[in-house]
Design a protein around this motif. Structure first.
Motif, PDB file in Angstrom:
ATOM      1  N   ALA A 232       0.839  -1.207   0.000  1.00 33.85           N
ATOM      2  CA  ALA A 232       0.000   0.000   0.000  1.00 33.85           C
ATOM      3  C   ALA A 232       0.870   1.251   0.000  1.00 33.85           C
ATOM      4  CB  ALA A 232      -0.918   0.000   1.224  1.00 33.85           C
ATOM      5  N   ALA A 233       1.924   1.240   0.799  1.00 30.28           N
ATOM      6  CA  ALA A 233       2.826   2.394   0.841  1.00 30.28           C
ATOM      7  C   ALA A 233       3.493   2.611  -0.510  1.00 30.28           C
ATOM      8  CB  ALA A 233       3.886   2.184   1.926  1.00 30.28           C
ATOM      9  N   SER A 234       3.904   1.524  -1.150  1.00 30.33           N
ATOM     10  CA  SER A 234       4.549   1.624  -2.461  1.00 30.33           C
ATOM     11  C   SER A 234       3.629   2.263  -3.487  1.00 30.33           C
ATOM     12  CB  SER A 234       4.976   0.234  -2.936  1.00 30.33           C
ATOM     13  OG  SER A 234       5.468   0.271  -4.253  1.00 30.33           O
TER      14      SER A 234
ATOM     15  N   SER B  11       4.141   5.983  -5.150  1.00 30.55           N
ATOM     16  CA  SER B  11       4.242   6.055  -6.612  1.00 30.55           C
ATOM     17  C   SER B  11       3.210   7.011  -7.190  1.00 30.55           C
ATOM     18  CB  SER B  11       4.067   4.656  -7.211  1.00 30.55           C
ATOM     19  OG  SER B  11       4.088   4.701  -8.615  1.00 30.55           O
ATOM     20  N   GLU B  12       2.000   6.995  -6.647  1.00 31.88           N
ATOM     21  CA  GLU B  12       0.912   7.817  -7.181  1.00 31.88           C
ATOM     22  C   GLU B  12       0.984   9.283  -6.749  1.00 31.88           C
ATOM     23  OE1 GLU B  12      -2.580   4.348  -7.468  1.00 31.88           O
ATOM     24  OE2 GLU B  12      -2.558   5.795  -5.816  1.00 31.88           O
ATOM     25  N   ALA B  13       1.700   9.558  -5.676  1.00 30.23           N
ATOM     26  CA  ALA B  13       1.753  10.918  -5.131  1.00 30.23           C
ATOM     27  C   ALA B  13       2.364  11.896  -6.126  1.00 30.23           C
ATOM     28  CB  ALA B  13       2.542  10.932  -3.832  1.00 30.23           C
ATOM     29  N   THR B  14       1.737  13.035  -6.277  1.00 31.83           N
ATOM     30  CA  THR B  14       2.252  14.074  -7.167  1.00 31.83           C
ATOM     31  C   THR B  14       3.440  14.789  -6.541  1.00 31.83           C
ATOM     32  OG1 THR B  14       0.040  14.422  -8.056  1.00 31.83           O
ATOM     33  CG2 THR B  14       1.665  16.151  -8.466  1.00 31.83           C
TER      34      THR B  14
ATOM     35  N   LEU C 255       6.174  15.062  -3.003  1.00 31.84           N
ATOM     36  CA  LEU C 255       6.776  14.244  -1.952  1.00 31.84           C
ATOM     37  C   LEU C 255       6.020  14.381  -0.642  1.00 31.84           C
ATOM     38  CD1 LEU C 255       9.086  12.329  -1.280  1.00 31.84           C
ATOM     39  CD2 LEU C 255      10.413  14.304  -0.545  1.00 31.84           C
ATOM     40  N   THR C 256       5.525  15.571  -0.328  1.00 30.42           N
ATOM     41  CA  THR C 256       4.776  15.775   0.910  1.00 30.42           C
ATOM     42  C   THR C 256       3.538  14.882   0.950  1.00 30.42           C
ATOM     43  OG1 THR C 256       5.523  18.077   1.045  1.00 30.42           O
ATOM     44  CG2 THR C 256       3.605  17.471   2.363  1.00 30.42           C
ATOM     45  N   ASP C 257       2.882  14.713  -0.194  1.00 31.02           N
ATOM     46  CA  ASP C 257       1.716  13.828  -0.259  1.00 31.02           C
ATOM     47  C   ASP C 257       2.119  12.389   0.050  1.00 31.02           C
ATOM     48  OD1 ASP C 257       0.099  15.969  -1.005  1.00 31.02           O
ATOM     49  OD2 ASP C 257       0.507  15.669  -3.137  1.00 31.02           O
ATOM     50  N   ALA C 258       3.297  11.992  -0.426  1.00 29.85           N
ATOM     51  CA  ALA C 258       3.792  10.644  -0.165  1.00 29.85           C
ATOM     52  C   ALA C 258       4.080  10.464   1.324  1.00 29.85           C
ATOM     53  CB  ALA C 258       5.053  10.382  -0.979  1.00 29.85           C
ATOM     54  N   LEU C 259       4.620  11.493   1.973  1.00 31.25           N
ATOM     55  CA  LEU C 259       4.906  11.424   3.408  1.00 31.25           C
ATOM     56  C   LEU C 259       3.617  11.338   4.220  1.00 31.25           C
ATOM     57  CD1 LEU C 259       7.766  14.071   3.722  1.00 31.25           C
ATOM     58  CD2 LEU C 259       7.993  11.578   3.699  1.00 31.25           C
ATOM     59  N   ILE C 260       2.603  12.085   3.802  1.00 26.93           N
ATOM     60  CA  ILE C 260       1.310  12.038   4.487  1.00 26.93           C
ATOM     61  C   ILE C 260       0.689  10.645   4.360  1.00 26.93           C
ATOM     62  CG2 ILE C 260      -1.068  12.901   4.437  1.00 26.93           C
ATOM     63  CD1 ILE C 260       0.096  15.629   3.590  1.00 26.93           C
ATOM     64  N   ALA C 261       0.781  10.072   3.169  1.00 26.43           N
ATOM     65  CA  ALA C 261       0.256   8.722   2.953  1.00 26.43           C
ATOM     66  C   ALA C 261       1.002   7.717   3.825  1.00 26.43           C
ATOM     67  CB  ALA C 261       0.396   8.347   1.477  1.00 26.43           C
ATOM     68  N   LEU C 262       2.311   7.885   3.910  1.00 26.63           N
ATOM     69  CA  LEU C 262       3.135   6.981   4.710  1.00 26.63           C
ATOM     70  C   LEU C 262       2.729   7.008   6.181  1.00 26.63           C
ATOM     71  CD1 LEU C 262       5.620   5.199   5.225  1.00 26.63           C
ATOM     72  CD2 LEU C 262       7.019   7.275   5.218  1.00 26.63           C
ATOM     73  N   GLN C 263       2.522   8.199   6.735  1.00 23.53           N
ATOM     74  CA  GLN C 263       2.187   8.277   8.152  1.00 23.53           C
ATOM     75  C   GLN C 263       0.784   7.732   8.431  1.00 23.53           C
ATOM     76  OE1 GLN C 263       2.835  12.489   8.835  1.00 23.53           O
ATOM     77  NE2 GLN C 263       0.654  12.889   9.029  1.00 23.53           N
ATOM     78  N   LYS C 264      -0.106   7.843   7.465  1.00 24.80           N
ATOM     79  CA  LYS C 264      -1.446   7.284   7.659  1.00 24.80           C
ATOM     80  C   LYS C 264      -1.412   5.753   7.625  1.00 24.80           C
ATOM     81  CE  LYS C 264      -4.102  11.206   5.846  1.00 24.80           C
ATOM     82  NZ  LYS C 264      -5.009  11.676   4.756  1.00 24.80           N
TER      83      LYS C 264
ATOM     84  N   LEU D 173      12.166   4.157  -1.370  1.00 25.24           N
ATOM     85  CA  LEU D 173      11.136   4.613  -2.309  1.00 25.24           C
ATOM     86  C   LEU D 173      10.918   6.119  -2.174  1.00 25.24           C
ATOM     87  CD1 LEU D 173       8.476   1.761  -1.919  1.00 25.24           C
ATOM     88  CD2 LEU D 173      10.262   1.963  -3.642  1.00 25.24           C
ATOM     89  N   ILE D 174      10.888   6.595  -0.948  1.00 19.66           N
ATOM     90  CA  ILE D 174      10.738   8.034  -0.706  1.00 19.66           C
ATOM     91  C   ILE D 174      11.928   8.792  -1.298  1.00 19.66           C
ATOM     92  CG2 ILE D 174      10.816   9.813   1.088  1.00 19.66           C
ATOM     93  CD1 ILE D 174       8.065   8.670   0.871  1.00 19.66           C
TER      94      ILE D 174
END
Length: 247
Positions: free
Chosen positions: A12-14, A18-21, A23-32, A160-161
Motif C-alpha cells: 500500500a505504501a509503495s 508512486s501515485e503521489a504528485t 513528496l509531501t503527499d507521499a509522506l502524508i500517505a506513509l504516516q497514515k 522509495l521516498i
C-alpha cells in the motif's frame, strides 16, 4: 525466479508513494498507513557538511517548522547530526544527549508538538546523504513493538521516498548515475529468468553478492519487487530484454 513476499502495508505504501504528485503527499500517505504522527525527509547533496540539507519535506506543524528555521535548530538537532553521518537506522532513544543546547532544543520541540519517540533511516546514495524520520507519540513499549514489526518495511519505504525526492528534484536527469555495471548485469540475467544461484554461477559471484546487487538495483529504481525492477529497467532501456549482455 523466486517470488518475493511483501506485506499489505508495504504494498500500500509503495502504491501511494508512486501515485503521489508531490513528496509531501507521499509522506502524508506513509504516516497514515503506519499510524505515525509525523514524517520528515532530509536530503543533503554532499556528505562533507552534515548541516547541508537544502531539500526538506515534512508533515510537522507549520508553526514548529517556522520556529525550527528561525532559530537555526538544524545545527543542534541531534537527529540530523546523527542521521547524516550514521550508516544504519536508529531509534531516537539510542542518542546520548549531553549538551545543554540540545536538551533545550528537545524541550522546545516537545512544547511545539513533536512527539517523544522517533525512528530515523539514513540513506546513502553515492555522494548524497538523505534521512527519513518517523515520529510517534505512542509510549516506549508500544514504539519498540512497532519498530520490531515494521523496521524492514520502513527501510524499503525510505528508499522509495528517496527515489521520489530525486525524481521531484531532477526529473529523469538525475546527475548521479543510478545503476552500476554489476547491478545492470544482475538485473539483465534476472530478467532472463535466472535466480540468484544461476546469476552467481554466470557472473562468478557469491549468491550473497548477487542478492546485494539486486536489492540495491531495486532500491535505486524505486521498486519493491525484482519483477518490477527488471520491467522498469527494460522500459528505461537500461537492459536488453533478449540479448546476452546488458546495454
Amino acid at each position: 525466479m523466486t517470488t518475493e513476499f511483501h506485506s499489505k502495508t508495504l504494498l500500500a505504501a509503495s502504491v501511494r508513494i508512486s501515485e503521489a504528485t508531490e513528496l509531501t503527499d507521499a509522506l502524508i500517505a506513509l504516516q497514515k498507513i503506519y499510524d505515525i504522527d509525523f514524517t520528515t525527509y532530509h536530503l543533503a547533496h554532499t556528505i562533507s557538511d552534515i548541516v547541508d540539507t537544502p531539500f526538506v519535506r515534512t508533515t510537522y506543524q507549520d508553526a514548529w517548522v517556522a520556529r525550527y528555521l528561525l532559530r537555526g535548530y538544524v545545527r543542534v538537532d541531534p537527529v540530523i547530526q546523527e542521521g547524516l553521518v550514521r550508516q544504519l537506522p536508529f531509534d531516537w532513544r539510542e542518542i546520548a544527549v549531553k549538551d545543554s543546547a540540545v536538551r533545550a532544543f528537545m524541550l522546545d520541540a516537545r512544547k511545539h508538538g513533536v512527539a517523544q519517540n522517533g525512528f530515523s533511516i539514513p540513506i546513502i546514495d553515492k555522494s548524497r546523504r538523505a534521512l527519513l524520520t518517523l515520529n510517534s507519540s505512542v509510549d516506549g513499549p508500544a514504539w519498540t513493538r512497532r519498530i520490531t514489526r515494521y523496521r524492514s518495511e520502513w527501510i524499503e519505504v525510505a528508499q522509495l521516498i528517496h527515489r521520489k525526492a530525486v525524481l521531484q528534484l531532477y526529473g529523469t536527469r538525475d546527475p548521479i548515475l543510478l545503476l552500476s555495471q554489476r547491478e545492470l548485469e544482475c538485473l539483465h540475467w534476472a530478467a532472463l529468468g535466472n535466480d540468484a544461484t544461476g546469476i552467481s554461477t554466470i557472473l562468478n559471484l557469491s549468491q550473497h553478492t548477487v542478492k546485494t546487487y539486486l536489492k540495491s538495483a531495486r532500491y535505486k529504481l524505486g521498486c519493491i519487487t525484482l519483477a518490477a525492477a527488471t520491467t522498469k529497467a527494460r522500459h528505461l532501456r537500461l537492459i536488453h530484454p533478449y540479448g546476452n549482455t546488458p546495454i
